[in-house]
Design an enzyme around this catalytic site. Sequence first.
Site, PDB file in Angstrom:
ATOM      1  N   CYS A 116       0.879  -1.418   0.024  1.00 31.37           N
ATOM      2  CA  CYS A 116       0.055  -0.076  -0.079  1.00 31.37           C
ATOM      3  C   CYS A 116       1.075   1.311  -0.011  1.00 31.37           C
ATOM      4  O   CYS A 116       0.499   2.421   0.028  1.00 31.37           O
ATOM      5  CB  CYS A 116      -1.355   0.058   1.027  1.00 31.37           C
ATOM      6  SG  CYS A 116      -2.033  -1.579   1.161  1.00 31.37           S
ATOM      7  N   HIS A 256      -2.996   7.411   2.230  1.00 26.67           N
ATOM      8  CA  HIS A 256      -4.331   6.058   2.197  1.00 26.67           C
ATOM      9  C   HIS A 256      -4.932   4.817   2.323  1.00 26.67           C
ATOM     10  O   HIS A 256      -5.719   5.809   3.913  1.00 26.67           O
ATOM     11  CB  HIS A 256      -2.956   4.783   2.341  1.00 26.67           C
ATOM     12  CG  HIS A 256      -3.538   3.696   2.517  1.00 26.67           C
ATOM     13  ND1 HIS A 256      -3.143   3.298   0.519  1.00 26.67           N
ATOM     14  CD2 HIS A 256      -3.707   1.967   3.029  1.00 26.67           C
ATOM     15  CE1 HIS A 256      -4.013   1.609   1.067  1.00 26.67           C
ATOM     16  NE2 HIS A 256      -3.238   1.302   2.184  1.00 26.67           N
ATOM     17  N   ASN A 286     -10.006   0.121  -0.729  1.00 24.71           N
ATOM     18  CA  ASN A 286      -9.303  -0.065  -0.339  1.00 24.71           C
ATOM     19  C   ASN A 286      -8.340  -0.609  -1.674  1.00 24.71           C
ATOM     20  O   ASN A 286      -8.154  -1.965  -2.094  1.00 24.71           O
ATOM     21  CB  ASN A 286      -8.764  -0.793   0.811  1.00 24.71           C
ATOM     22  CG  ASN A 286      -6.761  -0.362   1.064  1.00 24.71           C
ATOM     23  OD1 ASN A 286      -6.232  -0.443  -0.111  1.00 24.71           O
ATOM     24  ND2 ASN A 286      -6.528  -1.399   2.432  1.00 24.71           N
TER      25      ASN A 286
END
Length: 332
Positions: A116, A256, A286
Site C-alpha cells: 500500500c 492511503h 482500499n
Amino acid sequence: MSKIRAAITAVGGYVPEYRLTNEILETMVDTTDEWIMSRTGIKERRILKGEGLGTSDMGAEAVKQLLEKRGIGADEIDLLICCTVTPDLVFPATANIITDKIGAKNAFGFDLMAACSGFLYGLTTGSKYIESGQYKKVVVVGGDKMSSIIDYTDRTTCIIFGDGCGAALLEPTEEEVGIMDAIMKSDGSGRVHLHQKAGGSVKPASHETVDAKEHFVYQEGQPVFKFAVTNMAEVSAEIMERNNLVSDDITWLVPHQANKRIIDATANRMGVGEDKVMLNIHRYGNTTNGTIPLCLWEWENQLHKGDNLVLSAFGGGFTWGSIYLKWAYDSK
Ligand code: UT7
C-alpha cells in the site's frame, strides 16, 4: 544554479464501472452494511470485470488521460514506474506492458512493490531520476486489481479491497514547488501479518496451494490496524516537524485509504480537520497502490499552486511513509 525538484504536473485515474456495494456483499458473506461502515467507512468498491483485463489496462487508461491533460505524446515519457501488488504477470513487469499499450517507445520501465505504500515509494524513486537532471518526464503509476487476489468467501478481507489505478507525471522545476521531502520506512518482520502465501519462489503454485486458497490475501486485521494507526500517524507528524509545518500550514492530507479509523487517527495526530482530508474510501475501498493517486486525480480541480500536501501511507511489508509536496499548478 537553483536546485532541481520533481513536481507533479498532471494526474490521471481510472476506476472500473462495476460497483460492488455492501448490500451485494451481504448476499455473498455473513456481514452487514452497518458492520462494514462502522469498522471501515467503506460503502462500495469498483471491480474490473472482463476476460483478459488486468492492472495494465487500468494503468494504460490513467496514463493516456494524464498525457492528454498535459498535451504531450507517449513517446516523450522517459521512464514509467508501475507500483502494484497485482502485476498482469509475474514477469515481465507491468510497466513494460503499459508502455507497450500506450506506445511509449522511448521509455524504460520497471515495477516497484511496496504494497500500500508503493505509490509513495514510486514517487520518491521517480523524483530522484528527475532531480539528477538526467530525465525530464517520469510517470508513476499506482494501481491494483485487488479482486484478482481476494477470496470472496472471506468476510474479513473481501469487504475491504477494490480495483483502481492512478498515475502522476513528474517533471523538473526550479521553482519552490514539487516534492520537498520524503520519509520512507519498512519493517519486514511485519510480513507475517499481511501477505500472499503461495505463488512465489518459496511456495510455487500447485494444486495444493490453490485448494488451500493460498493465492489470496492473508491478513490479520487487528495487528495490521494497530501498526497502521501508530506508524502512519507517527511518520506524518515526523515529516511536519522536519519541515517546520504546523497544522495550519497543511492544505490537504492525502492518506492511503485502508480504513477510515486509521485516517482519522492520522489527521488527529497532525491536528488537521476533516475538511482538509481527501477521503474517497466510501466509494472505492482500499485499492492498495491506487488510493493516493486516485485522491489526487479526484481533487485535482480543487488544488492550487503552492498548496502544501502531506501524502501518507501504511501497508504490507510492513511499509510506510510520508511525502511533503507543494502543488505545482492551478488546474484549468
Ligand atoms: O492497506 C493495507 C493495510 N491494511 C489495513 O490497514 C487494515 C487494517 N485492519 C483493519 O482495518 C481492521 O482490522 C478490519 C477492518 C480488517 C477489521 O476490523 P476490526 O475492528 O479489527 O475487527 P476484528 O478483526 O477485531 O473482528 C471483530 C469481529 C470478529 O468477530 P468476533 O470474533 O468478535 O465474534 C470478526 O469475526 O467482527 C467479525 N468480523 C465481521 N463481522 C461482520 C470480521 N469481519 C466481519 C465482517 N462482517 N465483514
